[in-house]
Design a protein around this motif. Structure first.
Motif, PDB file in Angstrom:
ATOM      1  N   TYR A  58       0.792  -1.076   0.041  1.00 56.30           N
ATOM      2  CA  TYR A  58      -0.009   0.007   0.060  1.00 56.30           C
ATOM      3  C   TYR A  58       1.013   1.363   0.227  1.00 56.30           C
ATOM      4  N   GLU A  59       0.524   2.213  -1.126  1.00 64.46           N
ATOM      5  CA  GLU A  59       1.407   3.335  -1.100  1.00 64.46           C
ATOM      6  C   GLU A  59       0.235   4.486  -0.350  1.00 64.46           C
ATOM      7  N   ALA A  60       1.034   5.605   0.269  1.00 62.68           N
ATOM      8  CA  ALA A  60       0.262   6.678   0.700  1.00 62.68           C
ATOM      9  C   ALA A  60       1.284   8.013   0.344  1.00 62.68           C
ATOM     10  N   GLU A  61       0.715   8.982  -0.486  1.00 64.13           N
ATOM     11  CA  GLU A  61       1.321  10.254  -0.832  1.00 64.13           C
ATOM     12  C   GLU A  61       0.486  11.307  -0.411  1.00 64.13           C
ATOM     13  N   ILE A  62       1.099  12.222   0.156  1.00 61.06           N
ATOM     14  CA  ILE A  62       0.581  13.634   0.679  1.00 61.06           C
ATOM     15  C   ILE A  62       1.162  14.911  -0.170  1.00 61.06           C
ATOM     16  N   ILE A  63       0.207  15.497  -0.633  1.00 63.24           N
ATOM     17  CA  ILE A  63       0.880  16.851  -1.372  1.00 63.24           C
ATOM     18  C   ILE A  63       0.306  17.881  -0.500  1.00 63.24           C
ATOM     19  N   ILE A  64       0.888  18.971   0.126  1.00 56.96           N
ATOM     20  CA  ILE A  64       0.501  19.897   0.855  1.00 56.96           C
ATOM     21  C   ILE A  64       0.737  21.298   0.157  1.00 56.96           C
ATOM     22  N   ASN A  65      -0.304  22.293  -0.266  1.00 53.82           N
ATOM     23  CA  ASN A  65      -0.107  23.371  -0.761  1.00 53.82           C
ATOM     24  C   ASN A  65      -0.189  24.435   0.226  1.00 53.82           C
ATOM     25  N   VAL A  66       0.915  24.955   0.557  1.00 51.08           N
ATOM     26  CA  VAL A  66       1.031  26.315   1.131  1.00 51.08           C
ATOM     27  C   VAL A  66       1.427  27.473   0.273  1.00 51.08           C
ATOM     28  N   PRO A  67       1.264  28.656   0.921  1.00 48.69           N
ATOM     29  CA  PRO A  67       1.746  29.627   0.210  1.00 48.69           C
ATOM     30  C   PRO A  67       3.341  29.593  -0.288  1.00 48.69           C
ATOM     31  N   ASP A  68       3.347  29.811  -1.599  1.00 49.55           N
ATOM     32  CA  ASP A  68       4.851  29.750  -2.161  1.00 49.55           C
ATOM     33  C   ASP A  68       5.625  28.615  -2.206  1.00 49.55           C
ATOM     34  N   LYS A  69       4.921  27.435  -1.812  1.00 52.63           N
ATOM     35  CA  LYS A  69       5.484  26.170  -1.713  1.00 52.63           C
ATOM     36  C   LYS A  69       4.640  24.962  -1.896  1.00 52.63           C
ATOM     37  N   ARG A  70       4.977  23.741  -2.273  1.00 53.60           N
ATOM     38  CA  ARG A  70       4.328  22.595  -2.381  1.00 53.60           C
ATOM     39  C   ARG A  70       5.268  21.471  -1.669  1.00 53.60           C
ATOM     40  N   LEU A  71       4.698  20.907  -0.631  1.00 54.96           N
ATOM     41  CA  LEU A  71       5.392  19.812   0.299  1.00 54.96           C
ATOM     42  C   LEU A  71       4.806  18.680  -0.132  1.00 54.96           C
TER      43      LEU A  71
END
Length: 128
Positions: A58-71
């Motif tokens: 099982y694979e999990a991926e999290i993408i968090i968009n914050v001001p001026d950046k993508r984590l």
């Protein structure tokens, strides 16, 4: 609490328990964000089931968009809950670094008070 969390699953049906677990874990990540970024943050969670030679993973991926950046953070394990925990720990470290970069005063506290203290004894000696 992060209000906009999108959960998508690819080749995997995420049950109610998994969705509640993701919402609980990822929703609490706003405490690691600076205050100016808390209202505009969005999170995308992608859950996948990957068939490998050693069995189902099982694979999990999290993408968090914050001001001026993508984590982003991604990991795969035998259990979906474990994958979510590992990815959460990775993204927490990235959020801490982001907060230190964006807030200038963190780590520079009491610099002026130290310099003032070092000058006080010299002034008192000169007055005598």
């Amino acid at each position: 609490m992060i209000h906009s969390i999108d959960i998508t699953s690819v080749k995997y049906t995420a049950g109610d328990q998994v969705q509640k677990y993701v919402l609980r874990k990822i929703g609490k990540l706003d405490r690691y964000l600076p205050r100016h970024a808390r209202k505009s943050v969005t999170a995308d969670v992608k859950l996948k089931q990957v068939n490998r030679d050693h069995g189902n993973k099982y694979e999990a991926e999290i993408i968090i968009n914050v001001p001026d950046k993508r984590l982003t953070a991604k990991d795969s394990t035998v259990n979906m809950f474990a994958a979510i925990d590992i990815v959460e720990a990775k993204i927490i470290n990235q959020l801490r670094k982001y907060k230190q970069e964006t807030i200038a005063h963190v780590g520079n506290r009491r610099v002026l008070s130290r310099s003032k203290r070092s000058q006080l004894p010299e002034q008192s000696v000169n007055s005598l």
